[in-house]
Scaffold this motif. Structure first.
Motif, PDB file in Angstrom:
ATOM      1  N   THR A 220       4.624   5.420  -9.468  1.00 16.53           N
ATOM      2  CA  THR A 220       3.408   5.238 -10.269  1.00 16.53           C
ATOM      3  C   THR A 220       3.756   4.783 -11.690  1.00 16.53           C
ATOM      4  O   THR A 220       3.081   3.934 -12.277  1.00 16.53           O
ATOM      5  CB  THR A 220       2.594   6.543 -10.319  1.00 16.53           C
TER       6      THR A 220
ATOM      7  N   ALA B  62      -2.782   6.032  -5.182  1.00 19.08           N
ATOM      8  CA  ALA B  62      -2.469   5.029  -4.157  1.00 19.08           C
ATOM      9  C   ALA B  62      -2.541   3.609  -4.704  1.00 19.08           C
ATOM     10  O   ALA B  62      -1.758   2.741  -4.305  1.00 19.08           O
ATOM     11  CB  ALA B  62      -3.410   5.192  -2.962  1.00 19.08           C
TER      12      ALA B  62
ATOM     13  N   ALA C 167      -0.550  10.415  -2.165  1.00 19.24           N
ATOM     14  CA  ALA C 167      -0.950   9.338  -3.068  1.00 19.24           C
ATOM     15  C   ALA C 167      -2.465   9.244  -3.154  1.00 19.24           C
ATOM     16  O   ALA C 167      -3.030   9.058  -4.241  1.00 19.24           O
ATOM     17  CB  ALA C 167      -0.355   8.014  -2.591  1.00 19.24           C
ATOM     18  N   ARG C 168      -3.145   9.394  -2.019  1.00 21.23           N
ATOM     19  CA  ARG C 168      -4.595   9.286  -2.016  1.00 21.23           C
ATOM     20  C   ARG C 168      -5.234  10.508  -2.697  1.00 21.23           C
ATOM     21  O   ARG C 168      -6.173  10.377  -3.489  1.00 21.23           O
ATOM     22  CB  ARG C 168      -5.105   9.154  -0.587  1.00 21.23           C
TER      23      ARG C 168
ATOM     24  N   GLU D  24       1.456   9.128   1.959  1.00 17.77           N
ATOM     25  CA  GLU D  24       0.181   8.438   1.793  1.00 17.77           C
ATOM     26  C   GLU D  24      -0.928   9.418   1.425  1.00 17.77           C
ATOM     27  O   GLU D  24      -1.751   9.140   0.534  1.00 17.77           O
ATOM     28  CB  GLU D  24      -0.180   7.692   3.077  1.00 17.77           C
TER      29      GLU D  24
ATOM     30  N   LEU E 184       6.640   9.970  -5.885  1.00 15.71           N
ATOM     31  CA  LEU E 184       5.349   9.315  -6.130  1.00 15.71           C
ATOM     32  C   LEU E 184       5.167   9.015  -7.615  1.00 15.71           C
ATOM     33  O   LEU E 184       4.716   7.916  -7.989  1.00 15.71           O
ATOM     34  CB  LEU E 184       4.218  10.202  -5.627  1.00 15.71           C
TER      35      LEU E 184
ATOM     36  N   SER F  87       0.853  -1.185   0.000  1.00 17.31           N
ATOM     37  CA  SER F  87       0.000   0.000   0.000  1.00 17.31           C
ATOM     38  C   SER F  87       0.891   1.236   0.000  1.00 17.31           C
ATOM     39  O   SER F  87       2.117   1.141   0.129  1.00 17.31           O
ATOM     40  CB  SER F  87      -0.880   0.004   1.247  1.00 17.31           C
ATOM     41  N   ALA F  88       0.287   2.403  -0.132  1.00 16.97           N
ATOM     42  CA  ALA F  88       1.065   3.633  -0.097  1.00 16.97           C
ATOM     43  C   ALA F  88       1.769   3.777   1.244  1.00 16.97           C
ATOM     44  O   ALA F  88       2.925   4.197   1.310  1.00 16.97           O
ATOM     45  CB  ALA F  88       0.160   4.834  -0.362  1.00 16.97           C
ATOM     46  N   ARG F  89       1.080   3.385   2.321  1.00 16.04           N
ATOM     47  CA  ARG F  89       1.691   3.479   3.649  1.00 16.04           C
ATOM     48  C   ARG F  89       2.864   2.515   3.780  1.00 16.04           C
ATOM     49  O   ARG F  89       3.926   2.873   4.292  1.00 16.04           O
ATOM     50  CB  ARG F  89       0.659   3.179   4.726  1.00 16.04           C
TER      51      ARG F  89
END
Length: 331
Positions: free
Chosen positions: A100, A76, A70-71, A67, A96, A46-48
């Motif tokens: 991606t 994300a 990303a969200r 995070e 990021l 996950s992003a986290r």
């Protein structure tokens, strides 16, 4: 121009994020413990989790900010696993984007024509950028893991330079090389010359491996292949030293003696007729082509001239004269 792009990015981010605070943070450089710095994002992260992995690797970033970015940018779910390399000055937003896009760092390994499988495994095990999942496996187990139907690994991997994401599995690289060899072998087999004394593609692979090991000059490959094809047609022994050496394994000390030629092994083509049971090395594309498209030649013998090329003969008398001239210094 650089300032314009930075301001444009800021405006886009501000629009996406609905405010300037996170946007400014996103465009601020993160600190790195080293530059360049390598890090790994594990599959399914996950992003986290990705942020945590970057922090552990030495990137001084705020996991919450990464995070949230990303969200807010709807990225994300688009993060891609792999090995990455970053340098000092990279921003949170650029980081990021890199994850991606899947802009992974790559390494490479060259598989060389004529290597045997033991040499290939040594290179795989010593490569610092590979994950060594196959290191403790037997040859048979390794073949099963990559989906190969064969029981012996020799000759099954196509010589080429393979690029891969750092910390990729050595099994993945071997699977790619195996599929590459199958593709090229099947293509050459489908286009083979008619009337060859070969029953199936694996025999062509065996012959190509012998041609690979016997060739000193590239232009001689089709002629060397012709010698072995002619011998197979006439039921003559192949009498090729590289197969004997392969059958000796680690007992070979660099010197091939008369006693070695007389000592029977499954690979001794001085004592056993036909092709050996498996390839003896990894042949390249040119050797595959030569084995399945040999020169139109009546030659049954060849001898090294000493300059990398070979002299080809169609009779034993002519061959003996060539041996006397090129290897015994005769006139």
């Amino acid at each position: 121009m650089r300032l314009f792009r930075r301001l444009l990015s800021l405006l886009i981010l501000a629009a996406l994020l609905g405010g300037g605070g996170l946007a400014w943070l996103a465009l601020s450089p993160v600190r790195l413990n080293a530059s360049p710095l390598d890090f790994q994002v594990q599959p399914g992260s996950s992003a986290r989790a990705a942020a945590r992995q970057m922090v552990e690797a030495g990137i001084d970033l705020n996991p919450w900010a990464f995070e949230a970015l990303a969200r807010a940018s709807r990225s994300a779910a688009a993060l891609k696993a792999g090995s990455y390399e970053v340098e000092q000055g990279i921003t949170l937003w650029a980081l990021l984007q890199k994850l991606t896009r899947g802009d992974v760092s790559q390494s490479e390994l060259a598989i060389i024509e004529g290597w045997n499988f033991r040499q290939l495994r040594d290179k795989l095990n010593a490569h610092p950028d590979l994950r060594h999942d196959g290191a403790g496996l037997s040859d048979r187990e390794l073949l099963q893991r990559i989906g190969a139907a064969e029981s012996h690994p020799e000759g099954l991997f196509f010589p080429d330079t393979y690029l891969f994401s750092k910390q990729s599995s050595d099994l993945d690289l071997l699977a790619r090389a195996y599929r590459a060899m199958q593709k090229r072998l099947q293509a050459e087999w489908a286009a083979r010359d008619p009337g060859l004394p070969l029953q199936h593609p694996y025999q062509a692979l065996i012959l190509a491996s012998i041609v690979e090991k016997e060739t000193g000059r590239a232009a001689d490959r089709p002629h060397i292949a012709a010698v072995f094809v002619n011998r197979l047609r006439q039921g003559m022994l192949l009498q090729t030293d590289p197969t004997v050496i392969y059958g000796m394994g680690e007992r070979f000390d660099g010197n091939l003696r008369r006693q070695d030629l007389l000592t029977d092994t499954p690979y001794n083509t001085y004592t056993r007729g036909g092709l050996p049971p498996t390839p003896i090395a990894m042949p390249g594309q040119a050797a595959l082509q030569a084995a399945l498209h040999p020169a139109a030649s009546p030659a049954l013998y060849f001898v090294a001239r000493g300059d990398g090329s070979s002299h080809f003969s169609s009779s034993l008398d002519e061959h003996n004269r060539a041996v006397n001239k090129y290897q015994r210094g005769g006139r």
